[in-house]
Design an enzyme around this catalytic site. Structure first.
Site, mmCIF file in Angstrom:
data_model
loop_
_atom_site.group_PDB
_atom_site.id
_atom_site.type_symbol
_atom_site.label_atom_id
_atom_site.label_comp_id
_atom_site.label_asym_id
_atom_site.label_seq_id
_atom_site.Cartn_x
_atom_site.Cartn_y
_atom_site.Cartn_z
ATOM 1 C CB CYS A 1 -0.794 10.928 -0.991
ATOM 2 S SG CYS A 1 -0.789 11.185 -2.780
ATOM 3 C CE LYS B 1 4.777 6.245 0.211
ATOM 4 N NZ LYS B 1 4.794 7.479 -0.619
#
Length: 429
Positions: free
Chosen positions: A359, A244
């Site tokens: 997640c 990210k």
């Protein structure tokens, strides 16, 4: 290797996973090293059999009346790969590498329609998580669980610092890539059936030149929701290997500053080579040392927290962890998340944004954690999902993605992605 030999090998690998509690990837690698006669196609097929067995372990066990490695692999061969039970058993005869022929009872079970089974087995999830998943998804929770029992696509994120989506699509044309449906810079290659091999794109010239990174579309979407802009001061507090971080650097066009930090040096180690390959020049890596982030307190426009979690959103890619998850491990992850969220608030400047990402698909790790944070930090407010999505994507949020508190929830069933949660909070003062 013929199919009978591949089935036998898959049974051996799955037995190794079950009896020695080894990660699937390690057990498969070990089998390959001990059986060097097996080609790449054989190894891919055996891996597919093992992963398919674990993805649908509960429903396959219900079909077979048994959850032994043999029963699970035979169920995959018939139920998922379309083999005929009697013909399959006949193919075992005379093959020295085949499993024992199917018994009459096995043939009968494999030939019969799928039996009635408990909802958690139909969803292919651990029974103790059924209540949490029903709270997260309501009446559709079984369908959501089934979505995690399928194979994942191979997704890539185009690195706009070095290339364009059109260029990457052209360079990978031999793999028939397609633009992702939601992520604006994504490229996807759907999973094949049976013994299909996943393209090895990391040896491609474009990857080596930094044109793209392997990144699930869901991960790309939540990175976009962070809405980092050129000139921002951004702290990536749980940067890990930097997936990210790289997306944020490209979104910022190498302007502004990203501080990449992780409490685990080993997780952080790959970031250096990845930054170089991607041409990301606005990232300062902060090693996990005492006082490493003290100078950033109260100065950040955005703090991104990709929090440690149970990984329930990655069940398609790592189905073994689905069956290893325990209430104790969940409790530990909840404590970790609470600690890192409280830490993160101290780096925000007034008007700054905290972007909380997991997640995970469990409400305990998502809306519940944020609700607890808001109860103790009255200077934080949720940026509603509709507003956060519009700001990041310039479009209306797709129906069904907003959570009750105002976060965004992605799943294979809803968005054809891994499972992700993202919510944006604003510091008021």
């Amino acid at each position: 290797m013929r199919l009978p030999g591949r089935l036998s090998a898959a049974i051996d690998v799955l037995t190794e996973v079950e009896t020695r509690r080894r990660p699937v990837s390690e057990a498969l690698k070990s089998w390959g090293q001990a059986n060097r006669f097996a080609g790449a196609g054989d190894r891919a097929a055996i891996g597919n059999l093992v992963y398919d067995a674990l993805r649908r372990r509960a429903s396959h066990a219900a079909l077979m009346g048994d959850d032994s490695p043999r029963s699970l692999v035979l169920a995959v061969a018939v139920r998922d790969w379309g083999e005929n039970p009697k013909a399959l058993s006949q193919s075992f005869a005379g093959d020295a590498h085949a499993p024992e022929p199917l018994t009459e009872a096995e043939i009968a079970r494999l030939s019969a329609p799928a039996p009635e089974m408990p909802a958690h087995a139909a969803a292919d999830v651990p029974e103790w998580l059924a209540q949490s998943l029903e709270r997260a998804f309501g009446d559709s929770w079984v369908d959501e669980g089934r979505g995690f029992a399928g194979r994942p696509s191979l997704d890539l994120r185009v690195n706009t610092l070095k290339s364009s989506r059109e260029r990457v699509l052209k360079s990978l044309a031999r793999f028939n890539p397609q633009p992702t449906a939601v992520a604006p810079l994504g490229v996807t290659m759907p999973a094949g059936a049976r013994d299909a091999r996943t393209p090895n794109v990391t040896t491609d010239e474009g990857y080596l030149k930094g044109w793209f990174e392997v990144q699930d579309q869901g991960s790309q979407i939540v990175a976009t929701l962070a809405n980092a802009r050129p000139g921002d001061q951004v702290l990536d507090l749980c940067a890990g290997a930097g997936g990210k971080t790289l997306a944020l650097a490209a979104a910022m066009d190498n302007r502004g500053q990203i501080f990449a930090f992780d409490s685990d040096r080993a997780r952080l180690a790959p970031i250096y080579d990845r930054l170089k390959r991607n041409g990301a020049r606005n990232v300062q890596v902060r090693a996990p040392e005492s006082g490493a982030l003290d100078d950033l307190a109260g100065k950040m426009d955005r703090v991104v927290v990709d929090a440690p979690c149970t990984g329930t959103g990655t069940w398609r890619r790592r189905p073994d962890i689905k069956w290893k998850l325990t209430p104790e491990l969940l409790a530990q992850r909840l404590a970790d998340q609470s600690a890192v969220l409280n830490q993160a608030t101290g780096f925000l400047k007034p008007g700054g944004h905290l972007v909380y990402i997991t997640c995970s698909i469990l409400p305990q790790e998502n809306d519940d954690q944020v609700q607890a944070l808001l109860a103790t930090h009255t200077n934080l407010a949720v940026v509603p999902a509709v507003e956060a999505w519009q700001a990041a994507f310039g479009t209306t949020i797709p129906s069904g993605l907003a959570t009750e508190l105002g976060g965004v929830a992605l799943t294979p069933h809803r968005t054809n992605t891994d499972g992700f949660y993202c919510i944006v909070l604003r510091r008021l003062a």
